[in-house]
Scaffold this motif. Structure first.
Motif, short mmCIF file in Angstrom:
data_model
loop_
_atom_site.label_atom_id
_atom_site.label_comp_id
_atom_site.label_asym_id
_atom_site.label_seq_id
_atom_site.Cartn_x
_atom_site.Cartn_y
_atom_site.Cartn_z
N THR A 297 0.66 -1.19 -0.34
CA THR A 297 -0.10 0.29 0.05
C THR A 297 0.64 1.18 -0.24
O THR A 297 0.61 1.95 -0.86
CB THR A 297 -0.85 0.63 1.23
N LEU A 298 1.89 1.05 0.75
CA LEU A 298 2.77 2.54 0.77
C LEU A 298 3.55 3.04 -0.28
O LEU A 298 3.62 3.58 -0.72
CB LEU A 298 3.64 1.99 1.83
N HIS A 299 3.33 1.48 -1.09
CA HIS A 299 5.19 1.82 -2.09
C HIS A 299 3.18 2.36 -3.29
O HIS A 299 4.18 3.37 -3.82
CB HIS A 299 5.13 0.42 -2.95
N THR A 300 2.02 2.03 -3.16
CA THR A 300 1.29 2.36 -3.98
C THR A 300 1.15 4.22 -4.27
O THR A 300 1.13 4.50 -4.45
CB THR A 300 0.54 2.17 -4.37
N LEU A 301 1.14 4.68 -2.27
CA LEU A 301 0.70 6.28 -1.71
C LEU A 301 2.38 7.35 -2.75
O LEU A 301 1.47 7.62 -2.53
CB LEU A 301 0.52 5.69 -0.89
N GLU A 302 3.34 6.15 -1.92
CA GLU A 302 4.56 6.98 -1.71
C GLU A 302 4.58 7.28 -3.62
O GLU A 302 4.37 8.45 -3.57
CB GLU A 302 5.66 5.95 -2.39
N GLN A 303 3.09 6.86 -4.91
CA GLN A 303 3.28 7.04 -6.25
C GLN A 303 2.81 8.52 -6.30
O GLN A 303 2.59 9.44 -6.88
CB GLN A 303 3.76 5.99 -6.96
N ALA A 304 1.08 7.90 -5.67
CA ALA A 304 0.28 8.68 -5.91
C ALA A 304 -0.15 10.21 -4.39
O ALA A 304 -0.78 10.97 -5.04
CB ALA A 304 -1.10 7.97 -5.71
N ASP A 305 0.29 9.63 -3.68
CA ASP A 305 0.25 11.02 -2.61
C ASP A 305 0.73 11.27 -1.47
O ASP A 305 0.87 10.38 -0.36
CB ASP A 305 -1.39 10.70 -2.15
N PRO A 306 1.96 11.41 -1.65
CA PRO A 306 4.03 11.16 -1.00
C PRO A 306 2.82 12.43 0.29
O PRO A 306 3.59 11.12 1.31
CB PRO A 306 4.91 12.45 -1.87
N LEU A 307 2.08 13.24 0.30
CA LEU A 307 1.87 13.50 1.77
C LEU A 307 0.71 12.89 2.82
O LEU A 307 0.57 13.14 4.07
CB LEU A 307 0.79 14.88 1.32
N ALA A 308 0.21 11.98 1.88
CA ALA A 308 -0.80 10.45 3.08
C ALA A 308 0.23 10.12 3.59
O ALA A 308 0.46 9.92 4.84
CB ALA A 308 -1.72 10.44 1.76
N VAL A 309 1.48 10.23 2.64
CA VAL A 309 2.47 9.03 3.51
C VAL A 309 2.91 9.71 4.66
O VAL A 309 3.39 9.23 5.90
CB VAL A 309 3.38 8.79 2.83
N GLU A 310 3.60 10.74 3.93
CA GLU A 310 4.02 11.87 5.51
C GLU A 310 3.29 11.47 6.48
O GLU A 310 3.67 11.83 7.27
CB GLU A 310 4.50 13.31 4.88
N LEU A 311 1.68 12.23 6.37
CA LEU A 311 1.21 11.60 7.85
C LEU A 311 0.48 10.99 8.15
O LEU A 311 0.98 11.03 9.14
CB LEU A 311 -0.76 12.29 7.11
N LEU A 312 0.78 10.27 7.51
CA LEU A 312 1.23 8.74 8.75
C LEU A 312 1.70 8.05 9.18
O LEU A 312 1.75 7.78 10.19
CB LEU A 312 0.62 7.71 7.10
#
Length: 850
Positions: A297-312
């Motif tokens: 999931t994080l691998h996908t989010l890193e491409q699509a929404d880096p801010l979401a990963v940072e918040l998580l």
């Protein structure tokens, strides 16, 4: 209870024990006291139909047997009483919260109110109760302090029937006792990863993984929504759920990912789980499974929404519940961007969002805090989230409480996040501003009477000082002393005393024998010895410390007065009222003159002098002084401050000593419930209250309630304080007395004999409690008709009472009466040439643990 060991200060930090009898006063907390009219309000306030704070319903397939079990347990009757509580426990991610939430929504119409409580700590439980008060009486709650809000919620729940409280993520089952034990008008439902620690009679349900069929159906519902999957898709779903071990959280996470990425099939997703990227996870089976899912999931989010990963990754280092959106919004960031990123995380089922706060599953946090291993090396990427979390908290914590009172509520809200950062501090981590925040938060907890809850903050502060300043820097010594004080406040003398000993040695080496901080350290160590019942080491240390304080600081310096009070308390604990009482009287007069009538330290002295009067049998002076002190404590410290609770306990004890059980028992009951809530189930002061209530029940002739309470209390004393601690001996003596009152001499006499031998060894031959044990054993022999052993024991005891307490002390009079009676029985038996004595109508003092 203990008797007033008081603080000494190291530098500008609070530094050591101080008490009104049971707790130590180092700073005064001037809080709003719950007014009389507010205490009446809960009875009159009604909740609107359907009132609740339930999170939204979530998909829950299967679990019908478990739901039926919960309904049966919560609504059935057992031995004539409603079974009001149940607990669901199991692995993190197994679906405990989902099941409890599903139950609450399914039976919502059957309850007058449903309240969801984050129960990971006592603080979080109280926070949820303040939210209930804000919901029911918002205008009053806006002006009331936290203690008053919690008290109001408890009063409302006590008055109104038909509610359901759901305690989610219970870390310590003992945290629930103040609520499950005191609130009987509704149902209590708990979820927890803890499989042990629940009361023996508490119904519990061990939740396991899903049935394979239910697991497959759940995944298909999440992925395909209302579309019927093909046979191939169902087969792929079965294979994926099998790969995931039918683990509910893993299925939920995988389903959320597949729902967001329609082009990826279940089979393709399963192959991704087996990829090299995902095979770097470590930990338990469940953690490895979830780590593999989250890496995809994080691998996908890193491409699509880096801010979401940072918040998580930021939220992973904070407390898991009630993380404000504002806390995750860095300066200069568009709040709409943050809201969108949180929405993405919620869509992927990585967080639960309320619109203003979010929560993470604890296993998500565990995995995100764990370094990943790639090609044999350990990544530090996880610490980037830690840095962001620290920056976020520090940004929202200026200025500290005390400098600007308008920020106090904000500090109370964010303290759980600070405590989490402190508890998860990486080795060799260095952040001076954060350490300052730990100190400020710990000091505020102490001001509120919650010193024991500051342990993680104190531990992190000490580790930081040792690393940056060295082992023997004055700030390090102060921090080590404060950590020892937090351990002592939690009743953990096993960790507190050695830490005090080390600190004293270091203070003497670095600062010198008579430096004020050394004197403070010596005082604190003596207080710990006294708390452990080691008067042989405590009294000489107190005497030396007082002489040094008088020489260095003067006769009336506040620290000198505290030292004088502490020495008097040690004399009283040793039964030496001849030296204790005059010293208390002098100290009180000096404090009134130097500090004022209502200073917390003056209240300590007034309480302790009243207790000395009571110990001497002078209730005519003791009770009015206790009553005045309690009123002043409530005004200055608040209704539930530990020192107020100690004062309330002491007044109840004085009423009991005067034979006024009508006032004593309700006051003991209230104090016990409050101590369980504030201090915890097994804190030494809570055990004192439980012992005292049992003694009051016994005095009232209610052995059915007294004996079980004495038995529970003795077991807890043995576990917490050890077999021969003076308080344990008191508890053992009192249980023996209850057995004797019930006519069970077979259990009473051996217990009295053991207690007397232990008191002679620990306290000495002529300590008042030893004399009480000797008198009680003689009385038990007399009750068994063994006048040959009773008479000489009474004779020895009377001589010692006359020597130690004086000719006219109430206990001396009781002892003299007992000896006269048994001699009359012996004479009568000789005249009748019979060994059968008349019915025993004497009485013996059972010394309480105050």
């Amino acid at each position: 209870m203990s008797t007033g060991d008081e603080p000494a200060r190291l530098r500008i930090e609070t530094a050591g024990p101080g008490s009104i009898a049971a707790q130590r006063i180092r700073d005064a907390y001037t809080g709003d006291v719950l007014p009389a009219e507010a205490l009446l309000t809960p009875e009159k306030v009604s909740a609107a139909p359907g009132t609740s704070n339930l999170p939204p319903a979530v998909l829950c397939l299967g679990r019908e047997e478990e739901l039926a079990w919960l309904r049966s347990i919560l609504s059935s009757r057992h031995e004539g009483a409603i079974t009001q509580s149940g607990a669901v426990h199991g692995l993190g991610g197994i679906g405990k919260t989902t099941l409890a939430l599903h139950y609450a929504h399914r039976y919502r119409g059957d309850y007058s109110l449903i309240w969801w409580i984050n129960a990971a700590s006592p603080d979080e439980i109280e926070t949820s109760l303040t939210a209930l008060t804000h919901t029911l009486v918002p205008s009053w709650a806006a002006e009331a302090n936290r203690v008053a809000q919690v008290a109001w919620a408890m009063q409302w729940l006590a008055w109104h029937p038909g509610w359901l409280l759901v305690y989610d993520n219970v870390e310590n089952p003992d945290d629930l006792t103040p609520y499950t034990g005191a609130l009987h008008q509704g149902h209590h439902l708990a979820t927890s990863r803890r499989t042990t620690g629940w009361p023996d009679n508490a119904p519990t349900l061990m939740l396991g993984n899903l049935d394979p069929g239910d697991a497959t159906t759940l995944l298909c519902r999440l992925v395909f929504k209302d579309v019927t999957p093909t046979a191939r898709q169902q087969a792929d779903a079965r294979a994926l759920t099998r790969e995931l071990g039918y683990f509910p959280l893993a299925i939920k996470q995988a389903g959320a990912y597949l729902a967001q990425n329609r082009g990826i099939s279940c089979d393709a997703y399963r192959r991704r789980l087996d990829s090299k990227l995902a095979k770097t996870a470590h930990g338990s089976d469940a953690e490895r499974t979830l780590a593999r899912i989250w890496r995809v999931t994080l691998h996908t989010l890193e491409q699509a929404d880096p801010l979401a990963v940072e918040l998580l990754c930021t939220a992973a280092w904070l407390a898991p519940d009630d993380i404000p959106h504002s806390l995750l919004t860095p300066p200069g960031t568009d709040p709409d961007d943050i809201a969108e990123a949180i929405g993405t995380l919620a869509a992927y089922s990585m967080v639960t969002d309320t619109g203003t706060t979010l929560s993470l599953h604890r296993m998500v946090q565990t995995v995100l805090r764990t370094p990943q291993h790639t090609n044999g090396s350990q990544s530090t990427q996880h610490l980037q989230g830690r840095d962001l979390a620290e920056q976020a908290v520090l940004h929202h914590l200026t200025p500290p409480p005390g400098k600007d009172t308008s920020t106090e509520d904000q500090w109370d809200t964010l303290t759980p996040h600070l405590a989490t950062l402190a508890a998860t501090r990486p080795p060799e981590h260095h952040n001076p501003p954060l350490t300052d925040a730990y100190i400020a938060a710990g000091d505020r907890l102490h001001q509120q009477g919650h010193t024991a809850r500051a342990i993680s903050l104190c531990e992190a502060t000490l580790a930081q000082y040792e690393q940056v300043l060295g082992e023997t820097h004055p700030n390090t010594l102060a921090s080590r002393n404060n950590l020892a004080g937090a351990y002592e406040s939690a009743g953990d003398l096993g960790r507190a005393t050695p830490l005090y000993e080390v600190t004293l040695v270091q203070c003497e080496q670095v600062l010198g024998e008579t430096h004020p901080d050394t004197l403070a350290s010596r005082n604190n160590l003596a207080a710990a010895y006294r708390a452990a019942g080691d008067l042989g080491r405590a009294i000489p240390l107190f005497e030396v410390t007082l002489a040094q304080y008088e020489q260095v600081l003067g006769e009336t310096h506040p620290n000198t007065l505290a030292s004088r009070n502490n020495l008097a308390a040690a004399y009283r604990a040793a039964g030496d009222l001849g030296r204790a009482t005059p010293l208390y009287e002098v100290t009180l007069a000096q404090r009134e003159q130097v500090l004022g009538e209502t200073h917390p330290d003056t209240l300590t002295s007034r309480n302790n002098l009243a207790y000395a009067y009571e110990s001497a049998g002078d209730l005519g002076r003791a009770i009015p002084l206790f009553e005045v002190t309690l009123v002043q404590c409530e005004q200055v410290l608040g209704e539930t401050h530990p020192d107020t609770l100690a004062s309330r306990n002491n007044l109840a004890a004085a009423y009991r000593a005067a034979g006024d059980l009508g006032r004593a028992i309700p006051l003991f009951e209230v104090t016990l419930a409050q101590r369980e809530q504030v201090l915890g189930e097994t804190h030494p002061d809570t055990l004192t209250s439980r012992n005292n209530l049992a003694a009051a029940y016994r005095a009232a002739g209610d052995l059915g309630r007294a004996i079980p309470l004495f038995e529970v209390t003795l077991a807890q004393y043995e576990q917490v304080l050890g077999e021969t601690h003076p308080n344990t001996l008191t508890s053992r003596n009192n249980l023996a007395g209850a057995y004797e009152s019930a006519g069970d001499l077979g259990r009473a006499i051996p217990l009295f004999e053991v207690t007397l031998a232990q008191r002679e060894q620990v306290l000495g031959e002529t300590h008042p409690n030893t004399l009480a044990s000797r008198n009680n054993l003689a009385y038990a022999y007399e009750s068994a008709g063994d006048l040959g052993r009773a008479t000489p024991l009474y004779e020895v005891t009377l001589a010692q009472y006359e020597q130690v307490l004086g000719e006219t002390h109430p206990d001396t009079l009781v002892s003299r009466n007992n000896l006269a009676r048994v001699r009359e029985l012996v004479q009568t038996a000789q005249q009748l040439n019979t060994a059968t004595p008349a019915t025993n109508t004497g009485q013996q003092p059972l010394f309480r643990n105050f």
